[in-house]
Structure formats: C-alpha cells, structure tokens
Design an enzyme around this catalytic site. Structure first.
Site, PDB file in Angstrom:
ATOM      1  N   LYS A  87       0.870  -1.177   0.000  1.00 60.16           N
ATOM      2  CA  LYS A  87       0.000   0.000   0.000  1.00 60.16           C
ATOM      3  C   LYS A  87       0.906   1.226   0.000  1.00 60.16           C
ATOM      4  CE  LYS A  87      -4.509   0.812   0.439  1.00 60.16           C
ATOM      5  NZ  LYS A  87      -5.681   0.090  -0.029  1.00 60.16           N
ATOM      6  N   GLY A 146     -25.636   2.382   2.755  1.00 59.95           N
ATOM      7  CA  GLY A 146     -24.762   3.015   1.762  1.00 59.95           C
ATOM      8  C   GLY A 146     -25.088   2.565   0.360  1.00 59.95           C
ATOM      9  N   GLY A 206     -23.724   3.708  -2.642  1.00 58.42           N
ATOM     10  CA  GLY A 206     -22.743   4.292  -3.552  1.00 58.42           C
ATOM     11  C   GLY A 206     -22.448   3.339  -4.693  1.00 58.42           C
ATOM     12  N   VAL A 261     -20.808   0.566  -4.929  1.00 59.99           N
ATOM     13  CA  VAL A 261     -21.022  -0.863  -4.672  1.00 59.99           C
ATOM     14  C   VAL A 261     -22.451  -1.115  -4.186  1.00 59.99           C
ATOM     15  CG1 VAL A 261     -20.258  -2.882  -3.379  1.00 59.99           C
ATOM     16  CG2 VAL A 261     -18.579  -1.194  -4.110  1.00 59.99           C
TER      17      VAL A 261
HETATM   18  P1  NAD Z   1     -18.947   5.146  -2.378  1.00 62.25           P
HETATM   19  O1  NAD Z   1     -18.281   6.334  -1.812  1.00 62.25           O
HETATM   20  O2  NAD Z   1     -19.300   5.110  -3.820  1.00 62.25           O
HETATM   21  O3  NAD Z   1     -20.314   4.867  -1.579  1.00 62.25           O
HETATM   22  C1  NAD Z   1     -20.440   4.992  -0.198  1.00 62.25           C
HETATM   23  C2  NAD Z   1     -21.884   5.415   0.068  1.00 62.25           C
HETATM   24  O4  NAD Z   1     -22.118   5.391   1.476  1.00 62.25           O
HETATM   25  C3  NAD Z   1     -22.171   6.848  -0.392  1.00 62.25           C
HETATM   26  O5  NAD Z   1     -23.350   6.854  -1.188  1.00 62.25           O
HETATM   27  C4  NAD Z   1     -22.359   7.617   0.917  1.00 62.25           C
HETATM   28  O6  NAD Z   1     -23.270   8.685   0.798  1.00 62.25           O
HETATM   29  C5  NAD Z   1     -22.891   6.530   1.817  1.00 62.25           C
HETATM   30  N1  NAD Z   1     -22.729   6.763   3.242  1.00 62.25           N
HETATM   31  C6  NAD Z   1     -21.695   7.345   3.895  1.00 62.25           C
HETATM   32  N2  NAD Z   1     -21.920   7.345   5.220  1.00 62.25           N
HETATM   33  C7  NAD Z   1     -23.129   6.757   5.415  1.00 62.25           C
HETATM   34  C8  NAD Z   1     -23.905   6.469   6.564  1.00 62.25           C
HETATM   35  N3  NAD Z   1     -23.509   6.792   7.787  1.00 62.25           N
HETATM   36  N4  NAD Z   1     -25.096   5.826   6.388  1.00 62.25           N
HETATM   37  C9  NAD Z   1     -25.528   5.493   5.143  1.00 62.25           C
HETATM   38  N5  NAD Z   1     -24.827   5.754   4.025  1.00 62.25           N
HETATM   39  C10 NAD Z   1     -23.641   6.377   4.153  1.00 62.25           C
HETATM   40  O7  NAD Z   1     -18.033   3.903  -1.979  1.00 62.25           O
HETATM   41  P2  NAD Z   1     -18.037   2.458  -2.616  1.00 62.25           P
HETATM   42  O8  NAD Z   1     -16.998   2.384  -3.669  1.00 62.25           O
HETATM   43  O9  NAD Z   1     -19.438   2.056  -2.923  1.00 62.25           O
HETATM   44  O10 NAD Z   1     -17.498   1.582  -1.392  1.00 62.25           O
HETATM   45  C11 NAD Z   1     -18.323   1.296  -0.285  1.00 62.25           C
HETATM   46  C12 NAD Z   1     -17.498   0.581   0.779  1.00 62.25           C
HETATM   47  O11 NAD Z   1     -16.958  -0.620   0.243  1.00 62.25           O
HETATM   48  C13 NAD Z   1     -16.305   1.373   1.315  1.00 62.25           C
HETATM   49  O12 NAD Z   1     -16.104   1.045   2.677  1.00 62.25           O
HETATM   50  C14 NAD Z   1     -15.159   0.852   0.483  1.00 62.25           C
HETATM   51  O13 NAD Z   1     -13.914   0.997   1.159  1.00 62.25           O
HETATM   52  C15 NAD Z   1     -15.541  -0.600   0.369  1.00 62.25           C
HETATM   53  N6  NAD Z   1     -14.959  -1.272  -0.799  1.00 62.25           N
HETATM   54  C16 NAD Z   1     -15.211  -0.797  -2.046  1.00 62.25           C
HETATM   55  C17 NAD Z   1     -14.668  -1.448  -3.148  1.00 62.25           C
HETATM   56  C18 NAD Z   1     -14.949  -0.978  -4.548  1.00 62.25           C
HETATM   57  O14 NAD Z   1     -14.681  -1.726  -5.496  1.00 62.25           O
HETATM   58  N7  NAD Z   1     -15.493   0.229  -4.741  1.00 62.25           N
HETATM   59  C19 NAD Z   1     -13.860  -2.581  -2.962  1.00 62.25           C
HETATM   60  C20 NAD Z   1     -13.643  -3.068  -1.663  1.00 62.25           C
HETATM   61  C21 NAD Z   1     -14.198  -2.389  -0.592  1.00 62.25           C
END
Ligand code: NAD
Length: 348
Positions: A80, A182, A184, A186
C-alpha cells in the site's frame, strides 16, 4: 518511535519514505509480504495530521492487503502507499508524476492502484513515470472499465447467498430481507443484484437522491442512516464507511447475517467475538469484498472478463470454507479467515 518497533510493523519486508521538495511530495510505500508475488494495493492521499499517523495507516493497510490478496487467490502479496496531503488542495500532476517516479524506484516489489483521494486521472499521470500501476481503463476487445465496483458488488452478492444458506438454511434469496447501508458505487449495484434475486430491500444513505433511486428502482423501503443497523432484516449489508459494528450498534443488530462491502467493519476484534456469541454470522470483510482487487489484479496481466467473473464467484467457495471451518472449530469466521490466509502466504 522507529519503524522496526512500531506496533503495526509486523515484519514488513519493505518500507520506503519518499520526499521531493519541488513537487512537495511526502509519501510512504509499505510492502508487507511478497511470498505470493509483488505487493498489490491502492495509493491513498489523505491530510494526515502527522507522519506517524501516515505510517500507522500504511502499515495496517499493507498488512491487510497481504491477507486479502491471499484469500482471493491472487499471485500478489500485500502493499500500500500513502501520500501525505489534502487531495482537494495538493493533488497536482507534478505531485502524481513524482509519486510515479517514487513507485518506479521500488523496482516492482509494489504495484499501485486507486484508493481514497486518488482517481483514474491521477493513475494516468502516475503511469507516465512508472510501469507499476494498474486500474486504468483499457479500450478494445480485451478492454475493461478500470472501475472495480461491479466486481465488488458481484462478489458481495455471491457471499450473501452463501451466508444466507449457511446461517438460515435458505437456498434462495427470494423474500429474504436485506438492509443495505450506503448506496454508492457498490451498494447501489448490490441492490440491483439482490432485487433481481427476489430479495426485499431496506436501504439508507446520507444522500437523499441515492435513497430515492433505490426506492423507485427496487421497491426498497427507506430508513434513516442511524437506524439501518437495527432494521428488522435477515441480512445487514454495510456498504458505507467507518466501523459499522461497534459498541453502540452491536446490541441493536437484529439480522442473523452481516455481509457487506465496507472495509474494516469491526471496530475492534472483540466485536467479532461478540457477534459470534450472539449467533450472528459475520462474513469477514476482506474476504467478501475482494471482487475489486481480483478485477484490478487481472488488469495488471492480460485481462479476461470471463476469468475475472469466475474468480469473483469463487469468493463464495472461499466463504463456504471459512464458515465450515469456523463451525467445526466453534470460532468466529474472521479468526478462521486470518488463519487460512496465513497458511496461504506463509506456506504449509
Ligand atoms: P462510495 O463512496 O461510492 O459509496 C459509499 C456510500 O455510502 C455513499 O453513497 C455515501 O453517501 C454513503 N454513506 C456514507 N456514510 C453513510 C452512513 N452513515 N449511512 C448510510 N450511508 C452512508 O463507496 P463504494 O466504492 O461504494 O465503497 C463502499 C465501501 O466498500 C467502502 O467502505 C469501500 O472501502 C468498500 N470497498 C469498495 C470497493 C470498490 O470496489 N469500490 C472494494 C472493496 C471495498
């Protein structure tokens, strides 16, 4: 405090500090273990309050990637990198080129990718100065979007199916109630998979438009962000940030399964033991959310979309193994997952 006696050092093979006065770069690359292959893990840019805080973060993240990559069956160890700086203020092409030169100087023991504060445009600039970068979209027949979220969502969906079968004895998600925290990149895609499989959804997000879309598209029921963990659901799927399983939320969780995409879901290891005592099945986060790194890892080699899909679906088999060994040993799944990962990267 030095690096070797840092509490999170954990036998790291390689830690490098990079500084370049002209661009203002201050960065750290940490490579925990390369026995399975070169360290693969994202580059994070964050306004750390101190160098010590940045060092702690990069050491923890890099160690975590060793476990995640080993469990995903990737030919990669854990690594990392972090840049100390505010991505909204300090992120310039010159800084990214300097970071690229720094990654290049590591000679290939570390391969970088996207993480918080760093996007695809930054990776493109980085790639002007280093070969050791992945997660950049590629056009053409064997192309890919660069975005790991679809693969992550598919892996989490598969993991939920396995966890529901294991904990609830149900072979189908038809009628199963899933609470998604959440919506977002994913979470919204996961909602689509679950809806198509006949699950009923309870959703929350701090952004109203994301919630409204899920209500309209997937007939989801919306609840307030502070109430989602306590929803009357079969599965709680954390897909936001922070540590959703903590002293405050744990006693209020009603779901029998916790399975979602978020990283670092347990605030402390003791919370996993507490879930286990309460008979709640927890799918270890770094196992179920590995779809993204499987996708990005494949982008490093010659990309084969079908092979990536198969590997992502195999997350289900890995979870099955974790749940079975956990049940046999009477131990929490995350303890078993760590043990399996260690067997894989230490050998034996
Ligand atoms: P993202 O930023 O696109 O989505 C996160 C969502 O969570 C946003 O819509 C945000 O408004 C919402 N959010 C934040 N705080 C909140 C709360 N207290 N209550 C409800 N909703 C809330 O992120 P992502 O890419 O979808 O990733 C989501 C999680 O998965 C993260 O923890 C990330 O580290 C993990 N992750 C993502 C990936 C990937 O491929 N994107 C891979 C492994 C792990």
């Amino acid at each position: 405090m030095g690096v070797f006696d840092h509490p999170d050092y954990d036998g790291h093979e390689h830690v490098a500090f990079g500084r370049e006065p002209v661009s203002g770069l201050r960065a750290i690359v940490a490579v925990h273990d390369t026995r399975l292959g070169p360290g693969l893990g994202g580059l994070r840019m964050w306004p750390y309050a101190s160098e010590a805080e940045a060092l702690t973060d990069v050491l923890r993240l890099s160690r975590g990637m060793t476990y995640k990559n080993a469990m995903a069956g990737l030919p990669h160890g854990g690594g990392k990198a972090v840049i100390i700086g505010d991505p909204r203020r300090d992120r310039t092409p010159e800084l990214m080129r300097a970071m690229g030169r720094f990654v290049e100087r590591q000679g290939g023991c570390y391969i970088t990718a996207e993480d918080s504060g760093v996007g695809v445009p930054d990776l493109r600039v980085l790639s002007e100065a280093t070969r050791y970068v992945t997660g950049i979209p590629l056009a053409g027949a064997d192309g890919h979007s660069g975005d790991p979220s679809p693969a992550t969502a598919l892996g989490v969906f598969t993991g939920i199916q396995v966890a529901v079968r294991h904990a609830l004895g149900r072979d189908s998600l038809q009628g199963c109630v899933v609470a998604i925290q959440g919506l977002g990149s994913v979470g919204s895609r996961l909602a689509g998979h679950l809806h198509a499989a006949g699950a009923r959804l309870i959703v929350s997000d701090i952004h109203r438009d994301a919630v409204e879309r899920a209500v309209a598209d997937f007939d989801a029921r919306a609840v307030a962000p502070e109430a989602i963990h306590a929803a009357d659901a079969d599965v709680f799927a954390p897909c936001a940030m922070g540590a959703p399983i903590n002293d405050h939320t744990l006693p209020e969780i009603r779901a029998r399964v916790i399975a979602g995409a978020a990283n670092n879901q347990l605030e402390r290891p003791g919370h996993g033991a507490a879930l286990h005592r309460r008979g709640i099945l927890y799918a270890p986060d770094y196992v179920i959310n590995a779809g993204g790194v499987i996708d990005v890892g494949a982008q490093w080699g010659s990309y084969d979309a079908q092979q990536v899909r198969e590997r992502v679906l195999a997350i289900g088999d890995t979870l099955e193994q974790v749940f079975r060994e956990a049940a046999a040993a009477g131990e929490p799944p995350e303890v078993i997952a760590d043990r399996i990962a260690e067997r894989r990267f230490r050998g034996g």
